[in-house]
Write an enzyme that holds these catalytic residues in place. Structure first.
Site, short mmCIF file in Angstrom:
data_model
loop_
_atom_site.label_atom_id
_atom_site.label_comp_id
_atom_site.label_asym_id
_atom_site.label_seq_id
_atom_site.Cartn_x
_atom_site.Cartn_y
_atom_site.Cartn_z
N LYS A 1 3.79 -15.05 4.00
CA LYS A 1 3.97 -15.91 2.81
C LYS A 1 5.48 -16.11 2.66
O LYS A 1 6.10 -15.79 1.64
CB LYS A 1 3.35 -15.20 1.59
CG LYS A 1 3.26 -16.05 0.35
CD LYS A 1 2.24 -17.15 0.44
CE LYS A 1 2.29 -18.02 -0.82
NZ LYS A 1 1.58 -19.29 -0.68
N ASP B 1 -11.86 -9.28 5.90
CA ASP B 1 -13.13 -9.29 5.17
C ASP B 1 -13.70 -10.71 5.16
O ASP B 1 -14.90 -10.92 5.34
CB ASP B 1 -12.94 -8.81 3.73
CG ASP B 1 -13.21 -7.32 3.58
OD1 ASP B 1 -12.98 -6.59 4.57
OD2 ASP B 1 -13.63 -6.88 2.50
N ASP C 1 -6.00 -7.07 5.29
CA ASP C 1 -7.14 -6.47 4.62
C ASP C 1 -8.06 -7.57 4.10
O ASP C 1 -9.28 -7.57 4.33
CB ASP C 1 -6.61 -5.63 3.44
CG ASP C 1 -7.66 -4.69 2.86
OD1 ASP C 1 -8.81 -4.75 3.30
OD2 ASP C 1 -7.31 -3.91 1.96
N TYR D 1 0.83 -1.21 0.00
CA TYR D 1 0.00 0.00 0.00
C TYR D 1 0.87 1.27 0.00
O TYR D 1 0.44 2.31 -0.48
CB TYR D 1 -0.92 0.03 1.23
CG TYR D 1 -1.99 -1.03 1.20
CD1 TYR D 1 -1.66 -2.37 1.10
CD2 TYR D 1 -3.33 -0.69 1.27
CE1 TYR D 1 -2.64 -3.34 1.06
CE2 TYR D 1 -4.31 -1.66 1.24
CZ TYR D 1 -3.96 -2.99 1.13
OH TYR D 1 -4.92 -3.95 1.09
N ASP E 1 -2.30 -18.44 2.64
CA ASP E 1 -3.28 -19.30 1.96
C ASP E 1 -3.86 -20.33 2.94
O ASP E 1 -5.06 -20.61 2.95
CB ASP E 1 -2.68 -19.97 0.71
CG ASP E 1 -1.23 -20.37 0.87
OD1 ASP E 1 -0.61 -19.99 1.88
OD2 ASP E 1 -0.72 -21.11 0.01
#
Ligand code: NAD
Length: 377
Positions: free
Chosen positions: A189, A249, A245, A142, A221
């Site tokens: 990751k 959700d 983020d 970001y 994942d």
């Protein structure tokens, strides 16, 4: 106590839900004899229309000197469909986080028992889920360098983390875990990303200072899969900006709806409190937005920024009582919800206001406030 609160409605349903968040704070002030002074500031599309910039200096100046901020959301369809627009609502959001040093975003995923049926996940998998996410907020893709080639055919976003950024949020996560079930899951990751290997190495070093807290690492994942397979296996989760983020959700489905999830963004100065949802163009202006995420954000504000544990618990109890009484907004209603119990945004706000301080509500505060009272400052 005397406190100055900035209300930052932003765009779309941000305006509709923060109005209800403000009302519950007014009721808390009256009931617990505090003086809350409210002032509004602009951000996002609203601010671009009024001033040409997504975060006017005047808004930032107000925020720097207040005691806490209650924020709605930014975003407008105009920008979502036109990537060539240079001044964009989300620039205001990112600038605000950076300028105010809001590096840790806390997202408590708390399932109210009354909403077990509102999720698309089976109740027996969900029951008892109680997760506290720490999403890093001022690094990652970001904020890394963004490049687009001259021919317009190639683009990149730099995924970057500095050791100090990982250290400070890892400390917050371990400290919170000590007040809960003493387990931290760090999500990265690290099998493919160098920034994730730095993340993991740093979290391992910080963990040595918290030998009483169990640490596990998960690839993002795997974490995405386990969140819906066995949500009860998580206590505190700490992760980077992008992974956090997306995962939160996904985790909103544990709580039944995006309209139920509150968050707190904290750093070294003022705290900012906001629902995790966006400006929801699809329902803006219809009066059906669920205000409970904003109301629960107000509860986090009372707890974390003002240390008002009783007041915060009374607010959460009022939300719980409203749900127990069978009231729902459309997003959390099911086919069996009687029509007269399906409320619009303002009616749900009023229901919670009326339930603050109700005897039945007070009795329930002890049951369901765990995730919201983690010590994080
Ligand atoms: P969204 O969170 O706004 O909405 C996703 C879905 O959830 C929609 O179907 C919406 O109707 C529903 N929903 C969200 N909040 C709800 C509530 N309180 N009650 C009932 N239903 C609710 O995400 P989106 O649609 O992907 O994005 C819309 C805009 O919001 C975009 O412009 C995006 O950039 C922006 N956005 C802003 C923030 C922020 O300000 N922090 C966060 C996410 C998205």
């Amino acid at each position: 106590m005397n406190k100055r609160i900035i209300i930052l409605p932003g765009d779309g349903i941000g305006k509709e839900v923060t109005a209800e968040g403000k009302k519950v704070l007014e009721k808390i002030a009256a009931l617990f004899v505090h003086q809350f002074e409210f002032e509004e500031a602009t951000i996002g599309h609203d601010a671009i229309e009024k001033t040409g910039t997504a975060l006017p200096d005047e808004s930032l100046a107000k925020m720097r000197t207040c005691d806490a901020i209650l924020f709605g959301a930014v975003g407008h369809p105009k920008y979502d469909n036109d990537p060539t627009l240079k001044v964009r609502p989300e620039q205001g959001l990112l600038k605000m986080r950076k300028e105010l040093g809001l590096y840790a975003n806390l997202r408590p995923i708390k399932l109210f028992d009354e909403l077990l049926g509102a999720s698309s996940i089976k109740p027996e998998i969900l029951k008892g889920s109680d997760i506290l996410f720490f999403r890093e907020l001022t690094g990652d893709v970001y904020f890394g360098e963004k490049v687009k080639s001259a021919d317009g055919n190639t683009a990149s976003d730099l995924m970057i983390y500095h050791r100090y950024e990982v250290e400070r949020i890892a400390h917050k996560a371990f400290q919170a875990a000590r007040t809960r079930r003493k387990k931290v899951t760090s999500v990265d990751k690290a099998n493919v990303l160098e920034s994730s290997r730095l993340w993991r190495e740093t979290v391992n070093i910080v963990a040595k200072e918290y030998p009483d807290v169990q640490l596990e690492h998960q690839f993002v994942d795997t974490a995405a899969m386990k969140l819906i397979q066995n949500p009860r296996s998580f206590d505190v989760v700490v992760t980077g900006n992008l992974f956090g983020d997306i995962l939160t959700d996904e985790a909103s489905q544990i709580a039944g709806s995006m309209g139920m999830l509150a968050s707190a963004s904290v750093g070294d100065k003022v705290g900012l409190y906001e629902p995790i949802h966006g400006s929801a163009h699809d329902i803006t202006g219809k009066g059906i937005a669920n205000p409970l995420a904003s109301i629960l954000s107000a509860a986090l504000l009372l707890d974390i920024s003002f240390g008002m544990k009783k007041e915060s618990a009374a607010l959460i109890a009022a939300v719980e009582l409203s749900l127990k009484q069978g009231y729902r907004t459309v997003d959390i209603a099911d086919p069996k919800t009687p029509k007269d119990k399906v409320l619009n945004t303002q009616q749900m706000g009023k229901r919670v206001v009326d339930n603050i301080g109700a005897k039945a509500g007070q009795d329930m505060t002890a049951l369901n406030t765990g995730a919201f009272v983690a010590s994080v400052s």
